[in-house]
Enzyme design. Structure first.
Site, PDB file in Angstrom:
ATOM      1  N   GLY A   1      -2.507  28.954 -20.351  1.00  0.00           N
ATOM      2  CA  GLY A   1      -2.280  28.803 -21.797  1.00  0.00           C
ATOM      3  C   GLY A   1      -1.530  27.532 -22.146  1.00  0.00           C
ATOM      4  O   GLY A   1      -0.519  27.570 -22.846  1.00  0.00           O
ATOM      5  N   ALA A   2      -2.036  26.387 -21.656  1.00  0.00           N
ATOM      6  CA  ALA A   2      -1.343  25.112 -21.907  1.00  0.00           C
ATOM      7  C   ALA A   2      -2.014  24.318 -23.029  1.00  0.00           C
ATOM      8  O   ALA A   2      -2.070  23.094 -22.988  1.00  0.00           O
ATOM      9  CB  ALA A   2      -1.280  24.297 -20.619  1.00  0.00           C
TER      10      ALA A   2
ATOM     11  N   SER B   1       8.659  39.177 -23.194  1.00  0.00           N
ATOM     12  CA  SER B   1       9.273  39.248 -24.517  1.00  0.00           C
ATOM     13  C   SER B   1      10.142  40.501 -24.614  1.00  0.00           C
ATOM     14  O   SER B   1       9.823  41.536 -24.014  1.00  0.00           O
ATOM     15  CB  SER B   1       8.177  39.306 -25.585  1.00  0.00           C
ATOM     16  OG  SER B   1       8.742  39.617 -26.836  1.00  0.00           O
TER      17      SER B   1
ATOM     18  N   TYR C   1       0.894  44.868 -28.362  1.00  0.00           N
ATOM     19  CA  TYR C   1       1.657  43.701 -27.897  1.00  0.00           C
ATOM     20  C   TYR C   1       2.909  44.159 -27.143  1.00  0.00           C
ATOM     21  O   TYR C   1       3.172  43.695 -26.021  1.00  0.00           O
ATOM     22  CB  TYR C   1       2.034  42.806 -29.085  1.00  0.00           C
ATOM     23  CG  TYR C   1       2.768  41.555 -28.663  1.00  0.00           C
ATOM     24  CD1 TYR C   1       2.072  40.501 -28.054  1.00  0.00           C
ATOM     25  CD2 TYR C   1       4.147  41.425 -28.813  1.00  0.00           C
ATOM     26  CE1 TYR C   1       2.743  39.350 -27.634  1.00  0.00           C
ATOM     27  CE2 TYR C   1       4.821  40.291 -28.397  1.00  0.00           C
ATOM     28  CZ  TYR C   1       4.115  39.262 -27.815  1.00  0.00           C
ATOM     29  OH  TYR C   1       4.777  38.123 -27.386  1.00  0.00           O
TER      30      TYR C   1
ATOM     31  N   SER D   1      -1.325  25.361 -26.403  1.00  0.00           N
ATOM     32  CA  SER D   1      -0.606  25.705 -27.635  1.00  0.00           C
ATOM     33  C   SER D   1       0.781  26.218 -27.275  1.00  0.00           C
ATOM     34  O   SER D   1       1.026  26.657 -26.144  1.00  0.00           O
ATOM     35  CB  SER D   1      -1.395  26.801 -28.378  1.00  0.00           C
ATOM     36  OG  SER D   1      -0.700  27.202 -29.538  1.00  0.00           O
ATOM     37  N   GLY D   2       1.697  26.122 -28.228  1.00  0.00           N
ATOM     38  CA  GLY D   2       2.990  26.785 -28.127  1.00  0.00           C
ATOM     39  C   GLY D   2       3.799  26.491 -26.872  1.00  0.00           C
ATOM     40  O   GLY D   2       3.899  25.348 -26.417  1.00  0.00           O
TER      41      GLY D   2
ATOM     42  N   GLY E   1       3.480  27.268 -23.585  1.00  0.00           N
ATOM     43  CA  GLY E   1       2.802  26.760 -22.385  1.00  0.00           C
ATOM     44  C   GLY E   1       2.519  25.270 -22.484  1.00  0.00           C
ATOM     45  O   GLY E   1       2.678  24.524 -21.509  1.00  0.00           O
TER      46      GLY E   1
HETATM   47  N1  LIG Z   1       6.032  33.064 -30.018  1.00  0.00           N
HETATM   48  C1  LIG Z   1       6.991  33.935 -29.751  1.00  0.00           C
HETATM   49  O1  LIG Z   1       7.872  34.222 -30.583  1.00  0.00           O
HETATM   50  C2  LIG Z   1       7.059  34.583 -28.399  1.00  0.00           C
HETATM   51  C3  LIG Z   1       8.180  35.410 -28.114  1.00  0.00           C
HETATM   52  C4  LIG Z   1       8.243  36.016 -26.855  1.00  0.00           C
HETATM   53  C5  LIG Z   1       7.243  35.806 -25.933  1.00  0.00           C
HETATM   54  N2  LIG Z   1       6.163  35.012 -26.243  1.00  0.00           N
HETATM   55  C6  LIG Z   1       5.111  34.851 -25.230  1.00  0.00           C
HETATM   56  O2  LIG Z   1       4.897  33.489 -24.986  1.00  0.00           O
HETATM   57  C7  LIG Z   1       3.598  33.297 -24.448  1.00  0.00           C
HETATM   58  C8  LIG Z   1       2.937  32.102 -25.115  1.00  0.00           C
HETATM   59  O3  LIG Z   1       2.721  32.406 -26.482  1.00  0.00           O
HETATM   60  P1  LIG Z   1       2.933  31.363 -27.669  1.00  0.00           P
HETATM   61  O4  LIG Z   1       3.930  31.970 -28.586  1.00  0.00           O
HETATM   62  O5  LIG Z   1       3.161  30.009 -27.140  1.00  0.00           O
HETATM   63  O6  LIG Z   1       1.512  31.511 -28.409  1.00  0.00           O
HETATM   64  P2  LIG Z   1       0.341  30.472 -28.707  1.00  0.00           P
HETATM   65  O7  LIG Z   1       0.855  29.258 -29.391  1.00  0.00           O
HETATM   66  O8  LIG Z   1      -0.689  31.279 -29.425  1.00  0.00           O
HETATM   67  O9  LIG Z   1      -0.203  30.070 -27.258  1.00  0.00           O
HETATM   68  C9  LIG Z   1      -0.856  31.023 -26.457  1.00  0.00           C
HETATM   69  C10 LIG Z   1      -1.637  30.340 -25.359  1.00  0.00           C
HETATM   70  O10 LIG Z   1      -2.336  31.356 -24.618  1.00  0.00           O
HETATM   71  C11 LIG Z   1      -3.721  31.035 -24.605  1.00  0.00           C
HETATM   72  N3  LIG Z   1      -4.565  32.214 -24.542  1.00  0.00           N
HETATM   73  C12 LIG Z   1      -4.723  33.195 -25.445  1.00  0.00           C
HETATM   74  N4  LIG Z   1      -5.630  34.079 -25.050  1.00  0.00           N
HETATM   75  C13 LIG Z   1      -6.083  33.659 -23.849  1.00  0.00           C
HETATM   76  C14 LIG Z   1      -7.062  34.129 -22.936  1.00  0.00           C
HETATM   77  N5  LIG Z   1      -7.824  35.197 -23.193  1.00  0.00           N
HETATM   78  N6  LIG Z   1      -7.256  33.457 -21.794  1.00  0.00           N
HETATM   79  C15 LIG Z   1      -6.534  32.341 -21.525  1.00  0.00           C
HETATM   80  N7  LIG Z   1      -5.627  31.828 -22.364  1.00  0.00           N
HETATM   81  C16 LIG Z   1      -5.408  32.482 -23.512  1.00  0.00           C
HETATM   82  C17 LIG Z   1      -3.957  30.249 -25.889  1.00  0.00           C
HETATM   83  O11 LIG Z   1      -5.172  29.515 -25.808  1.00  0.00           O
HETATM   84  P3  LIG Z   1      -5.855  28.856 -27.120  1.00  0.00           P
HETATM   85  O12 LIG Z   1      -5.070  27.624 -27.420  1.00  0.00           O
HETATM   86  O13 LIG Z   1      -7.247  28.602 -26.689  1.00  0.00           O
HETATM   87  O14 LIG Z   1      -5.752  29.875 -28.202  1.00  0.00           O
HETATM   88  C18 LIG Z   1      -2.712  29.385 -25.897  1.00  0.00           C
HETATM   89  O15 LIG Z   1      -2.851  28.293 -25.033  1.00  0.00           O
HETATM   90  C19 LIG Z   1       2.852  34.618 -24.665  1.00  0.00           C
HETATM   91  O16 LIG Z   1       2.779  35.305 -23.441  1.00  0.00           O
HETATM   92  C20 LIG Z   1       3.749  35.364 -25.638  1.00  0.00           C
HETATM   93  O17 LIG Z   1       3.633  36.750 -25.509  1.00  0.00           O
HETATM   94  C21 LIG Z   1       6.060  34.405 -27.451  1.00  0.00           C
END
Ligand SMILES: NC(=O)c1ccc[n+]([C@@H]2O[C@H](COP(=O)([O-])OP(=O)(O)OC[C@H]3O[C@@H](n4cnc5c(N)ncnc54)[C@H](OP(=O)(O)O)[C@@H]3O)[C@@H](O)[C@H]2O)c1
Length: 295
Positions: free
Chosen positions: A9-10, A137, A162, A12-13, A15
């Protein structure tokens, strides 16, 4: 030797920011991205230092076939792996299933990531101070596991899925840390904070409200990435295992009932049984509880 670091997941966000920070070091990065066009566009603009090597391979964690193909690419590319960052994850505002028929959130955040982890264990066993870092999380506190045969398949979406996916991920972290300790593989979970990313996608009113609220009370993805980076960049943290950590590597005291060792073992077993019923028989490279994989 350059550290060999795999990040899912590199694009967006969190990663993306973890990976971008690492290209300023002499590392070998392997990025698992579900959308290669998006990855090429983003990574085409990143300028790594001369000693950094980046490879991008397609990885859709909602498909075992994709995970199998990705694992083969990784095996061709490196003879060992030092860090696996299971970061990719999603939040679903609608009911959807993975290719294998698991509820999408649990299927990607927990089952797909766990399957990939298993496929990477033989390479991690050949790594230097190997680490598995699961981006988890505190939403896990609200997760609920129920011993039902169709639990992974027929689970409600949204926050229920989730939080449960993150609880399962946390339980798997604890169990794998125990299983892999004799092999010297460290396994930890990290809560990056509330982060302003693209995780809340979708056009429903509730998702629009969640996105707006989320933007106001969260930290940037760059800031959140530091919680993961500290475990990769600070050599003193490479041997730490079996913990759940937040900002500045502060250990989180989880309610012991949530991660009691018997439940953790049982839910990893259930996960692996579910995987084995769907995985291609020649390819799973899984090992049973207590057994060591062949290297
Ligand atoms: N944001 C928060 O507040 C928060 C808090 C606690 C934990 N987290 C955790 O942090 C991690 C990263 O999330 P983020 O907040 O950075 O969200 P994000 O910006 O939506 O990034 C998510 C990444 O995962 C990829 N992804 C989604 N579905 C996938 C699949 N089926 N196969 C492979 N890659 C996939 C996305 O790809 P695309 O770019 O193609 O969509 C994107 O690169 C997650 O595990 C999330 O649960 C987030």
């Amino acid at each position: 030797m350059k550290r060999r670091i795999l990040i899912t997941g590199a694009t967006s966000g969190i990663g993306l920011e973890v990976a971008k920070a690492l290209v300023n070091e002499e590392v070998q990065l392997i990025l698992g991205c579900r959308n290669l066009n998006k990855a090429d566009e983003i990574w085409g603009q990143v300028r790594p230092i001369k000693g950094a090597k980046i490879e991008i391979f397609e990885l859709d964690l909602s498909s075992f076939e994709s995970i199998d193909k990705f694992a083969l690419e990784v095996e061709k590319s490196v003879s060992g792996l030092d860090v696996l960052v299971n970061n990719a994850g999603l939040y679903m505002d609608q009911a959807k299933k993975t290719h294998e028929g698991f509820e999408m959130t649990i299927g990607v955040n927990h089952i797909g990531s766990h399957y990939l982890t298993h496929k990477m264990i033989p390479l991690l066993l050949k790594g230097e101070s190997p680490q598995i870092l699961n981006v988890c999380s505190k939403a896990a506190y609200y997760g609920k596991v129920v011993k039902r045969d169709d639990f992974f398949q027929n689970h409600p979406f949204g926050f229920k899925a989730y939080s449960t996916s993150k609880l399962l991920q946390l339980m798997a972290t604890m169990e794998l840390a125990k299983q892999l300790k004799p092999d010297g593989i460290a396994v930890n979970a990290i809560h990056p904070g509330g982060v302003n990313t693209n995780i809340f996608r979708g056009d429903t009113l509730i998702m629009k409200i969640v996105r707006k609220t989320n933007q106001k009370f969260t930290i940037s993805a760059q800031e959140a990435a530091k919680s993961v980076l500290t475990f990769i960049q600070d050599e003193k943290k490479w041997k730490i295992t079996g913990g759940f950590f937040e900002k500045d590597a502060v250990k989180i005291n989880v309610n012991p009932k949530l991660i009691d060792p018997v439940s953790c073992e049982e839910w990893v077993k259930r996960t692996e049984e579910a995987i084995l019923t769907k995985a291609s028989p020649k390819k799973p490279k899984m090992f049973k509880l207590g057994e060591r994989p062949e290297v």
